[in-house]
Scaffold this motif. Structure first.
Motif, short mmCIF file in Angstrom:
data_model
loop_
_atom_site.label_atom_id
_atom_site.label_comp_id
_atom_site.label_asym_id
_atom_site.label_seq_id
_atom_site.Cartn_x
_atom_site.Cartn_y
_atom_site.Cartn_z
N MET A 191 0.85 -1.19 0.00
CA MET A 191 0.00 0.00 0.00
C MET A 191 0.88 1.23 0.00
N ILE A 197 0.70 5.86 -0.56
CA ILE A 197 -0.12 7.05 -0.65
C ILE A 197 0.61 8.13 -1.43
N ASP A 241 -4.65 -0.22 -5.49
CA ASP A 241 -4.06 -0.48 -4.18
C ASP A 241 -3.28 0.71 -3.63
N GLU A 242 -3.74 1.91 -3.95
CA GLU A 242 -3.11 3.13 -3.46
C GLU A 242 -4.17 4.11 -2.94
N VAL A 243 -3.71 5.04 -2.11
CA VAL A 243 -4.49 6.22 -1.75
C VAL A 243 -3.91 7.39 -2.54
N THR A 244 -4.74 8.03 -3.33
CA THR A 244 -4.32 9.22 -4.08
C THR A 244 -5.09 10.40 -3.51
N ILE A 274 -9.54 5.86 -3.48
CA ILE A 274 -8.97 4.61 -2.99
C ILE A 274 -9.53 3.48 -3.84
N PRO A 331 -8.97 -0.41 -4.01
CA PRO A 331 -8.38 -1.68 -3.59
C PRO A 331 -8.65 -2.77 -4.63
N VAL A 352 -6.46 -1.61 1.67
CA VAL A 352 -5.73 -0.34 1.65
C VAL A 352 -6.02 0.42 2.93
N LEU A 364 -5.86 3.89 5.16
CA LEU A 364 -5.78 5.34 5.02
C LEU A 364 -4.92 5.89 6.14
N GLU A 407 -9.67 1.03 6.96
CA GLU A 407 -9.17 0.19 5.88
C GLU A 407 -10.25 -0.02 4.81
#
Length: 280
Positions: free
Chosen positions: A1, A3, A37-40, A54, A56, A61, A63, A116
């Motif tokens: 994971m 960000i 699979d990322e937080v942008t 987000i 997943p 994922v 935060l 999550e």
């Protein structure tokens, strides 16, 4: 994971006048919001709002907090509304899980520690759109299913703006400190949203356009009513609309969008409208 966080500094109406297409999009359009699979996240200095996507796919994922908001956990001094615009997924908050189908909205209040995100099916992943603002107190977590908010039918087929507006987080619905949030769906054959155009100098609003067909686009209008600009917007792209800017759009086909705002008050109807005949 992982960000990714970017910052957008506040701008004034005078700056917009001198911006070309590239600069306008750089300041106000948020593309590539959903990465597997990322937080942008984007932290805008307009009312200290954070928007995030987000997605997943293969894993859960988390935060996290991040340096731009100076907190160990994302919700140490923030609240958020989250709308799922993809396949069914779940959000687990300090061990308690909530299932979100497409169009569902979850409010998370200040003070939560571990949040999550997961998808039920990686081949049809959830797409969680998050809108967050600073919060001074804690309100309870609340989930609203699609169609169970406050429904308002707006517009007319004659003017191509027949639309269903679903208010989720607002003064007569899910309680929050600042966040007001909902989803608008245009009816088949209608293309215009937010007409007559309006501003509300007391708060910032963000749009996430979704259900825009791959080969179609939305033309989003912004700026002062007598000094407008436009951006061409694709599916799952977001707009940051400062308090001084109108926020209207017309699509080449019907679409939906998540609207969310934060600032001075939570009155949905606190707006200053402008007839289209007065716009330039």
């Amino acid at each position: 994971m992982s960000i990714t966080v970017t910052q957008r500094y506040a701008t004034s109406p005078a700056q917009l006048i001198g911006m070309d297409t590239e600069e306008t999009r750089k300041r106000y359009l948020v593309d590539n919001l959903f990465s597997p699979d990322e937080v942008t996240a984007v932290y805008t200095h307009h009312d200290r709002i954070v928007i995030a996507g987000i997605l997943p796919v293969k894993e859960t994922v988390l935060l996290p907090g991040f340096p731009e908001i100076r907190s160990d956990h994302f919700f140490d001094h923030r609240e958020a509304g989250i709308v799922n615009v993809g396949g069914t997924g779940s959000i687990t908050i300090d061990g308690e899980s909530y299932t979100l189908v497409k169009g569902a909205c979850l409010y998370i209040g200040r003070g939560k520690t571990t949040v999550e995100f997961a998808s039920d099916n990686g081949n049809d992943p959830a797409r969680f759109y998050l809108f967050s603002a600073p919060a001074h107190t804690e309100y309870p977590t609340a989930l609203v299913e699609p169609g169970q908010g406050t429904i308002r039918e707006l517009g007319d087929q004659k003017t191509s703006n027949r639309r269903t507006l679903n208010q989720y987080i607002h003064e007569d619905g899910i309680r929050s400190c600042q966040v007001v949030m909902g989803v608008t769906q245009l009816h088949e054959g209608s293309m215009w949203n937010t007409m007559p155009s309006h501003t509300h100098d007391r708060r910032t609003e963000c749009y996430l356009y979704f259900d825009v067909p791959e080969d179609q686009r939305v033309i989003h209008l912004m700026g002062k009513p007598q000094e407008t600009r436009h951006m061409i917007v694709a599916n799952n792209q977001a707009i940051i609309s400062p308090s001084w800017s109108i926020h209207s759009g017309v699509g080449t086909e019907a679409y939906s969008f998540v609207w969310a705002m934060a600032g001075e008050n939570q009155s949905f109807d606190d707006m200053d409208t402008f007839p289209v005949t007065e716009m330039l």
